[in-house]
Design a protein around this motif. Structure first.
Motif, PDB file in Angstrom:
ATOM      1  N   ALA B 166      26.166   3.531  36.518  1.00  0.00           N
ATOM      2  CA  ALA B 166      25.055   3.466  37.063  1.00  0.00           C
ATOM      3  C   ALA B 166      24.525   3.243  35.437  1.00  0.00           C
ATOM      4  O   ALA B 166      23.084   2.533  34.794  1.00  0.00           O
ATOM      5  CB  ALA B 166      24.735   5.063  36.647  1.00  0.00           C
ATOM      6  N   ALA B 177      18.326   0.519  40.647  1.00  0.00           N
ATOM      7  CA  ALA B 177      18.728   1.334  39.902  1.00  0.00           C
ATOM      8  C   ALA B 177      18.600   2.940  40.611  1.00  0.00           C
ATOM      9  O   ALA B 177      19.070   3.452  40.999  1.00  0.00           O
ATOM     10  CB  ALA B 177      19.432   1.947  38.818  1.00  0.00           C
ATOM     11  N   TYR B 178      16.825   3.371  40.469  1.00  0.00           N
ATOM     12  CA  TYR B 178      15.916   3.991  40.881  1.00  0.00           C
ATOM     13  C   TYR B 178      16.648   4.355  42.511  1.00  0.00           C
ATOM     14  O   TYR B 178      16.305   5.477  42.922  1.00  0.00           O
ATOM     15  CB  TYR B 178      14.875   4.043  41.018  1.00  0.00           C
ATOM     16  CG  TYR B 178      14.287   3.681  39.613  1.00  0.00           C
ATOM     17  CD1 TYR B 178      15.303   4.944  38.592  1.00  0.00           C
ATOM     18  CD2 TYR B 178      13.230   3.281  38.988  1.00  0.00           C
ATOM     19  CE1 TYR B 178      14.835   4.393  37.176  1.00  0.00           C
ATOM     20  CE2 TYR B 178      12.822   3.113  37.497  1.00  0.00           C
ATOM     21  CZ  TYR B 178      13.288   3.867  36.955  1.00  0.00           C
ATOM     22  OH  TYR B 178      12.574   3.910  35.504  1.00  0.00           O
ATOM     23  N   LEU B 179      16.197   3.401  43.086  1.00  0.00           N
ATOM     24  CA  LEU B 179      16.976   3.147  44.363  1.00  0.00           C
ATOM     25  C   LEU B 179      18.004   3.492  44.966  1.00  0.00           C
ATOM     26  O   LEU B 179      17.864   3.984  45.959  1.00  0.00           O
ATOM     27  CB  LEU B 179      15.638   1.362  44.917  1.00  0.00           C
ATOM     28  CG  LEU B 179      14.439   1.453  45.619  1.00  0.00           C
ATOM     29  CD1 LEU B 179      14.554  -0.179  45.762  1.00  0.00           C
ATOM     30  CD2 LEU B 179      13.545   2.428  45.665  1.00  0.00           C
ATOM     31  N   VAL B 180      18.532   3.574  44.453  1.00  0.00           N
ATOM     32  CA  VAL B 180      20.204   3.825  44.429  1.00  0.00           C
ATOM     33  C   VAL B 180      20.365   5.278  44.311  1.00  0.00           C
ATOM     34  O   VAL B 180      21.269   6.024  44.949  1.00  0.00           O
ATOM     35  CB  VAL B 180      21.421   3.035  44.478  1.00  0.00           C
ATOM     36  CG1 VAL B 180      21.386   1.746  45.393  1.00  0.00           C
ATOM     37  CG2 VAL B 180      21.693   2.992  43.237  1.00  0.00           C
ATOM     38  N   GLY B 181      19.068   5.831  44.008  1.00  0.00           N
ATOM     39  CA  GLY B 181      19.140   7.258  43.627  1.00  0.00           C
ATOM     40  C   GLY B 181      20.385   8.239  42.408  1.00  0.00           C
ATOM     41  O   GLY B 181      20.316   8.942  42.129  1.00  0.00           O
ATOM     42  N   ILE B 182      19.822   6.759  41.099  1.00  0.00           N
ATOM     43  CA  ILE B 182      20.394   7.226  39.874  1.00  0.00           C
ATOM     44  C   ILE B 182      19.377   7.489  38.930  1.00  0.00           C
ATOM     45  O   ILE B 182      18.259   7.202  39.272  1.00  0.00           O
ATOM     46  CB  ILE B 182      20.625   5.754  38.976  1.00  0.00           C
ATOM     47  CG1 ILE B 182      21.914   5.484  39.870  1.00  0.00           C
ATOM     48  CG2 ILE B 182      20.848   6.482  37.591  1.00  0.00           C
ATOM     49  CD1 ILE B 182      22.534   3.849  39.548  1.00  0.00           C
ATOM     50  N   ASN B 183      19.382   8.699  38.223  1.00  0.00           N
ATOM     51  CA  ASN B 183      18.069   9.674  37.535  1.00  0.00           C
ATOM     52  C   ASN B 183      18.543   8.742  36.210  1.00  0.00           C
ATOM     53  O   ASN B 183      19.366   8.808  35.219  1.00  0.00           O
ATOM     54  CB  ASN B 183      19.100  11.236  37.455  1.00  0.00           C
ATOM     55  CG  ASN B 183      18.043  12.161  36.956  1.00  0.00           C
ATOM     56  OD1 ASN B 183      16.731  11.249  35.650  1.00  0.00           O
ATOM     57  ND2 ASN B 183      18.387  13.205  37.531  1.00  0.00           N
TER      58      ASN B 183
END
Lengths: 214, 287
Positions: B166, B177-183
């Motif tokens: 990530a 990265a935001y769009l695959v749900g990475i915080n």
């Protein structure tokens, strides 16, 4: 604007009409200045992007936003990031997306940056599917692709919808999009100007003139 | 020939330290786009923390290193949360000013806590060993081995774990990265923690063969910046190659040209490489 469970809704609008802004706001990339977004009775406006993805609202963004240095396989794996605790379930998703996009199986060890535009778009959709979306947002998937590829892509989008995923599709390619959609909205400068079923929109004079050119 | 191999070995051990420092710097730059000038101060505080827990608590060298790694990782995370994170929407210039602010603060803090004197870190590894006709201190061998072990662990973490990947994903495409749900916050904290940990480990490894003083981080950070510019800003292989390259070049320069010019070599190397290949050796993205 409203999307019901199981529907395939298309959002039509010219460049700069506000399609991408709506999508970015739904996904939490942009904070709304006013207004409210709800998903399954939860108010999600203002949430961080990762919480929205976890809830099941997954976007395949304009410009694809892949990880170019990672392989196709790694990109797909990252797509399932929010389900990383559940390795077995994640593994079971690979055959499903490879079945939808056989070309990705062939290219699975190549870096995403080396794929053609159409293949990158397929990878972007496949990556979004790896997050097991309840609602899939597709932002201009046909942009810059050859007509034949667009047709393939739209068939696959229709199939994804028929298999139970709700889809909200932003498009400029009105005729292709309306053919597979249940309903549609037309927006101009951020406002909904026309809404209705696909047939109504397809036969609407203004739309035929502005978006279909017939 | 012996002299050549001898200096190669010395250069590689110096290069190992540079590499570890540059890796932390390049990761923070690649993932968060922050040029962390305070990274050299983390290095310096790392050396002092190790020294202090060794002398006061009497901890063993390696235990002290692990202690220092945790302290500096926390310090780096703290600087992110208190300073860089609130500035995340500010202009890059403000990141730089903030970084210099942290650097000055930490240097002053070190002067207050430990004084301005030069200190030595005594370890039990100052024996000399002979291998293949070369003479090398145990500490230099330890540096070489420890650096490789640390880099292998980092490689494993970034390649084989989801959370490590990530970090790379974030560096390659932030919105993707935001769009695959990475915080974003988790990745930011993790990246700073790793960079701080690497700085502390590098400082602890290098201190027994150097001296410890409040300004010790300055030359190191300048060289680390040279390394990541040479390697391509944000590139991990670039930082590794650049670090070893600089260590070896310095060592040969000191032997075959003159020891007085040792610290200049980094900058000469920078000028040459940027002239020939302005994008650095591995341009573009974090790999």
């Amino acid at each position: 604007m409203e999307v019901k469970r199981g529907e395939l809704v298309v959002l039509l609008g010219a460049n700069g009409a506000g399609k991408s802004t709506i999508f970015r706001t739904i996904s939490g990339l942009t904070k709304p200045s006013y207004g409210e977004i709800t998903f399954l009775d939860k108010k999600i406006s203002g949430w961080s992007p990762n919480r929205i993805v976890m809830l099941g609202v997954v976007q395949c963004a304009e410009g694809r936003k892949l990880f170019p240095g990672m392989t196709v396989f790694e990109n797909l794996k990252m797509g399932g990031f929010v389900h990383r605790q559940n390795k077995r379930e994640l593994k079971a998703l690979f055959p499903y997306v490879f079945d939808l996009f056989p070309i990705l199986r062939e290219k699975k060890d190549q870096p995403a940056g080396s794929l053609s535009g159409g293949q990158q778009q397929m990878l972007a959709i496949a990556r979004a599917l790896m997050a097991k979306p309840k609602l899939l947002l597709l932002d201009e998937p046909s942009l810059g692709l050859a007509p034949l590829i667009v047709k393939q892509l739209f068939d696959i989008i229709q199939r994804i919808n028929q298999e139970g995923t709700t889809v909200l599709l932003a498009e400029q390619n009105a005729s292709a999009a309306l053919k597979i959609a249940d309903r549609g909205y037309v927006i101009e400068s951020g406002e909904i100007v026309i809404e209705g079923s696909s047939e109504t929109l397809l036969n609407h004079d203004q739309i035929r003139k502005a978006y279909i050119g017939a | 020939m012996d002299l050549f191999l001898q200096q190669l070995l010395n250069g590689l051990s110096t290069g190992s330290v540079y590499t570890l420092v540059a890796l932390g710097l390049t990761m923070v730059f690649g993932v968060l786009h922050i040029p962390n000038f305070a990274h050299g101060a983390f290095y310096m505080i790392g050396a002092y923390v190790t020294l202090t827990v060794m002398t006061i608590l009497g901890l063993h060298y390696w235990v002290a290193m692990i202690f220092s790694v945790f302290v500096i990782a926390s310090l780096a995370v703290l600087s992110d949360r208190l300073v860089y994170h609130p500035l995340r929407n500010a202009s890059p210039l403000q990141h730089m000013i903030a970084a210099v602010g942290i650097l000055l603060f930490l240097e002053a803090l070190a002067q207050v806590l430990w004084g301005a004197d030069y200190r030595r870190m005594e370890t039990s590894y100052d024996d000399v060993v002979h291998i293949f006709g070369l003479t090398v201190t145990e500490q230099r061998l330890l540096i070489l081995i420890a650096a490789v072990v640390i880099m292998a662990a980092l490689h494993w973490f970034l390649r084989k774990t989801m959370i490590g990947s990530a970090i790379i994903a974030m560096a390659q495409n932030r919105e993707g990265a935001y769009l695959v749900g990475i915080n974003a916050n988790v990745i930011s904290v993790l990246t700073f923690a790793i960079s701080g940990a690497l700085a502390a480990a590098a400082a602890t490894l290098a201190s027994p063969i150097n001296l410890i003083f409040p300004a010790m981080g300055n030359l190191v950070i300048m060289k680390a910046f040279v390394i990541i510019i040479i390697g391509g800003m944000g590139s991990i292989p670039g930082a590794i190659l650049g670090g070893y390259l600089l260590g070896v070049a310095e060592s040969f320069g000191a032997t075959y040209i003159s020891g007085d010019y040792k610290d200049m070599i980094a900058f000469v190397l920078l000028v040459i490489i940027l002239t020939v290949k302005p994008t650095g050796l591995f341009p573009g993205r974090v790999h």
